[in-house]
Design an enzyme around this catalytic site. Structure first.
Site, short mmCIF file in Angstrom:
data_model
loop_
_atom_site.label_atom_id
_atom_site.label_comp_id
_atom_site.label_asym_id
_atom_site.label_seq_id
_atom_site.Cartn_x
_atom_site.Cartn_y
_atom_site.Cartn_z
N ALA A 298 0.83 -1.21 0.00
CA ALA A 298 0.00 0.00 0.00
C ALA A 298 0.86 1.25 0.00
CB ALA A 298 -0.93 0.00 1.21
N PHE B 205 -6.61 2.16 -4.32
CA PHE B 205 -6.32 1.14 -5.35
C PHE B 205 -5.38 0.06 -4.81
CE2 PHE B 205 -6.74 4.75 -8.71
CZ PHE B 205 -8.10 4.61 -8.73
N GLN C 138 -5.41 -12.17 -47.45
CA GLN C 138 -4.05 -11.73 -47.13
C GLN C 138 -4.03 -10.84 -45.90
OE1 GLN C 138 -2.29 -10.02 -50.65
NE2 GLN C 138 -1.57 -12.03 -51.34
N GLU D 55 0.56 1.20 -11.99
CA GLU D 55 1.94 1.32 -11.50
C GLU D 55 2.76 2.25 -12.40
OE1 GLU D 55 3.80 -2.21 -10.01
OE2 GLU D 55 1.89 -3.15 -9.55
N SER E 117 2.40 4.90 -19.13
CA SER E 117 3.54 4.82 -20.05
C SER E 117 4.34 6.13 -20.12
CB SER E 117 3.06 4.39 -21.43
OG SER E 117 2.42 3.14 -21.34
#
Lengths: 377, 380
Positions: B123, B155, B276, B363, B366
């Site tokens: 946490a 969270f 294709q 976490e 990006s």
């Protein structure tokens, strides 16, 4: 070249935006959960003329053309992808009938939709796919009727009364034509609704037609026009989808922009960080590009006499806008971070809605084969 | 350079795959719907030693390294992202105890968290902080030979399971962050409703409230005031788990699309043979999966061989960004192979679309992780 909306289009935009925010936004979760556009919303859209924007005024429509339609639908879909699909399919049904219908058919079905209580559907796709040459549903002439048999897949608005344009193969000649079926007539039944990933609210099911009797007068166009009718339907569907996912992009843009101003990180709003500002600019650029293409296809639809010729441009617009919507959703998600994953945040719904666009009425790759065929013919 | 897996790594991969196929795949849809993983699954995973793969044998682990850990997580996540989330976060707790814990703490907490009966949480994040340590509002106050913990965490995965939780909080006197181990459901510990997230269902996520939670002095983890070091190590091992996890999701999407391309026919021919563009989609997914795979496996190898925490954090951050972003791309291509059917909940790819977007967000997003890694690179 003039890049501005007319006074009338501005009014449509404003009306749709205000109505969506006031009347649809509070019901969005209900629409998702119940997978149904509520009657009061349908009535509200009808009263304001938003349900039948491109239909001619003499049949009770707004007579706003396809430019007016895309501008209005963008604002509705910005608030609810499900309502966007619902309204788009109404357009699809009315346009298909408007292009090749007789005066009598138009009077009955367009007016019944714009002024009455009907909600149209269009049924082309089947369990074997959406390739018209593979249609298995048949229409067999029997005196002054056709007898329809077959199964249609992924059909929207099948739960409402109203006309359904069914594409079927003539059992004798092998030609494809559209037939107007009154939903819930004898022999009409529907499956349980499909449980979709996103853009929920517009009821989607399979349709079973078992010895459905259609008067000869309900055939759409002349027997040799069927393939043209189908092309019109394909083009119109893509114009609707372009406007819906333009609305989805606008929703992601608004959400990310507002969140970036509200969310505090390291003691200041994240809009102060260069990487976030760049993301917002990326979204804004993509929105402008998608908007220009969508408004242009509206313009082309209003200025092309033979609407079957719109297949190529409508497909290119649909590919571009729906793929861009997914890109924009991903960029916007990155602005939100973990919060965007939570159902409490609208962003999670916008993301789930966005992926629907590229999949329906032909994936990007499949439509590119259609566009290429047109380009090299 | 030998890029083959060792016999042991192959065995672990196979054990995870067999278990996933036999025990998880049949109930994965149910886990998604109910947002709940049956307890028997955790116990069975414990019996199979899936909770302790990289940790020392002395504390009940497999001592098989982080490459083996990633191989196992990949296989489990391929069947069910939620289960992999639970194991990944449990491993974060184990990693920091392993790195900073006293002998006593290790003996107390590590073996039990490898059985599947107790599950770790970590946490740090708070409602106001995002991932910024300077803004911590959870505080501890020294009172005799204990600390009193107050505040909220946001969270937090696994917060609803019995077991220990590592909490990062600020010392109200020194203003420095320290790490503590507490037992969940001790007095003063309470939970929010579960967050309703878009995917990885079964991996439960809560906010946690501490109301005068009493922590014995012996439960400080590492040295007092060095909580941010604990956080750094947790960030590294969290990203190793996430890299394995979204590698698994990417593989699941690829395999679904491949199977669909072979099975779905168009005018009597499988779409994979006929079009294709489907073939190109398959090749794109195969290429991207391969790149993700070697990137993630290399991270496991790096974790087993590199000791410098900055280098490890850089590699972990970049690998997590690459794998999770590419996994979304693979899933998008897999959707395109499925067409409209992919949108229907009857098809697994619809579930994967909700799972896969989690990777780039959690976490550290990006862009945030790229900036973090660039800072380390530029500072070299």
């Amino acid at each position: 070249m003039e890049f501005k909306l007319s006074k009338e289009q501005e009014l449509i935009q404003k009306t749709a935006k205000e109505y969506a925010e006031k009347a649809i936004e509070p019901l969005v979760n209900q629409i998702e959960d119940e997978n149904r556009v509520p009657d009061e919303v349908i009535e509200g859209l009808r009263e304001l003329g938003l349900l039948c924007l491109p239909v001619e005024e003499k049949y009770g429509g707004a007579g706003a053309g396809f430019e007016g339609f895309v501008v209005g639908l963008e604002q509705l879909a910005r608030v609810s992808g499900g309502v966007g699909i619902f309204v788009s399919v109404v357009m699809l049904g009315t346009s298909t009938i408007a292009v090749h219908g007789t005066e009598e058919q138009k009077e009955k079905y367009l007016t019944g939709t714009c002024k009455g209580s009907w909600i149209p559907s269009v049924a082309m796709t089947e369990p074997d796919g959406a390739d018209p040459r593979m249609l298995k549903t048949t229409a067999k002439k029997d005196g002054d009727h056709f007898i329809l048999n077959g199964t249609k897949r992924f059909i929207t608005n099948t739960n409402f009364a109203g006309p359904m344009v069914v594409f079927a193969k003539d059992a004798d000649t092998g030609r494809i034509n559209g037939y107007i079926v009154d939903k819930f007539c004898e022999g009409y039944s529907i499956s349980e609704p499909w449980d979709k990933l996103g853009s929920k609210g517009a009821f989607l099911s399979d349709v079973y037609l078992k010895d459905v009797k259609v008067p000869v007068s309900n055939m759409l166009g002349t027997p040799d026009e069927g393939f043209q009718t189908l092309k019109v339907t394909m083009a119109m569907g893509k114009i609707g989808l372009s406007a819906i996912y333009l609305g989805n992009i606008l929703a992601a843009y608004d959400e990310a922009f507002n969140y970036s101003k509200d969310r505090i990180y390291l003691g200041k709003p994240i809009s102060q960080f260069e990487s976030v500002r760049n993301s917002i600019v990326d979204i804004a650029m993509k929105y402008e590009a998608a908007k220009l293409m969508t408004y242009r296809i509206g313009y082309l639809a209003d200025n092309t006499a033979n609407k079957a010729k719109l297949v190529k441009d409508s497909a290119m617009t649909k590919i571009f806008v729906t793929e861009t919507a997914v890109d924009v959703s991903r960029i916007a998600m990155n602005v939100f971070g973990s919060y965007g994953l939570m159902k409490d945040y609208k962003m999670s719904r916008i993301y789930r809605d966005a992926i629907v666009g590229p999949q329906i009425e032909g994936t990007a790759n499949l439509l590119k084969t259609v566009v290429a065929t047109d380009m090299y013919k | 350079m030998d890029l083959r897996l060792s016999k042991e790594e192959e065995l672990i991969q196979k054990a995870a795959r067999d278990f996933a196929d036999k025990m998880i795949v049949p109930i994965a849809e149910l886990i998604d719907q109910d947002n709940h993983i049956p307890e028997e699954i955790f116990e069975a995973l414990g019996d199979l030693e899936m909770f302790g793969i990289p940790f020392p044998e002395a504390y009940g682990g497999g001592e098989a390294g982080y490459l083996s850990y990633i191989l196992a997580i990949e296989e489990l996540a391929k069947a069910c992202a939620g289960i992999a989330v639970v194991i990944s976060v449990n491993s974060v707790g184990l990693s920091v105890i392993n790195a900073f814990g006293t002998e006593e703490q290790k003996k107390k907490y590590m073996p039990e968290c490898m059985t599947g009966k107790k599950i770790f949480s970590f946490a740090f994040t708070e409602p106001g902080t995002g991932s910024d340590p300077k803004q911590l509002s959870c505080t501890v106050t020294k009172a005799g030979d204990s600390y009193i913990l107050n505040g909220n965490k946001r969270f937090i995965t696994n917060a609803g399971f019995q077991g220990p939780m590592v909490v990062i909080a600020k010392d109200s006197e020194t203003d420095k962050a320290s790490a503590f181990v507490i037992d969940k459901f001790c007095e003063g510990y309470s939970l929010s409703e579960q967050w309703n997230k878009i995917g990885a269902h079964g991996g439960p996520l809560y906010d946690v409230y501490f109301d005068n939670v009493k922590i014995p002095e012996g439960n400080v983890l590492g040295r007092s005031g060095e909580g941010l070091w604990v956080l750094k190590v947790a960030m590294i091992y969290g990203k190793i788990g996430l890299s394995g996890l979204f590698l698994g999701t990417a593989k699941a999407a690829y395999e679904e699309a491949l199977a669909y391309a072979k099975q779905k026919t168009h005018r009597g021919q499988p779409i994979g043979a006929k079009f294709q563009h489907i073939q190109i989609s398959i090749a794109d997914m195969a290429m991207k999966y391969n790149a993700c795979r070697w990137s993630a496996y290399n991270l496991g190898f790096t974790a087993d061989t590199v000791k410098d925490p900055n280098q490890l954090l850089r590699e972990a951050a970049l690998t997590k960004v690459f794998v999770s972003e590419t996994a979304v791309e693979i899933c998008k291509i897999a959707m395109g192979v499925h067409g409209s059917y992919g949108l229907m909940k009857d098809y697994k790819i619809a579930r994967l679309w909700g799972d896969v977007i989690i990777g780039p967000q959690v976490e550290g997003t990006s862009p945030l992780l790229k900036i973090l890694a660039a800072g380390i690179i530029l500072g070299d």
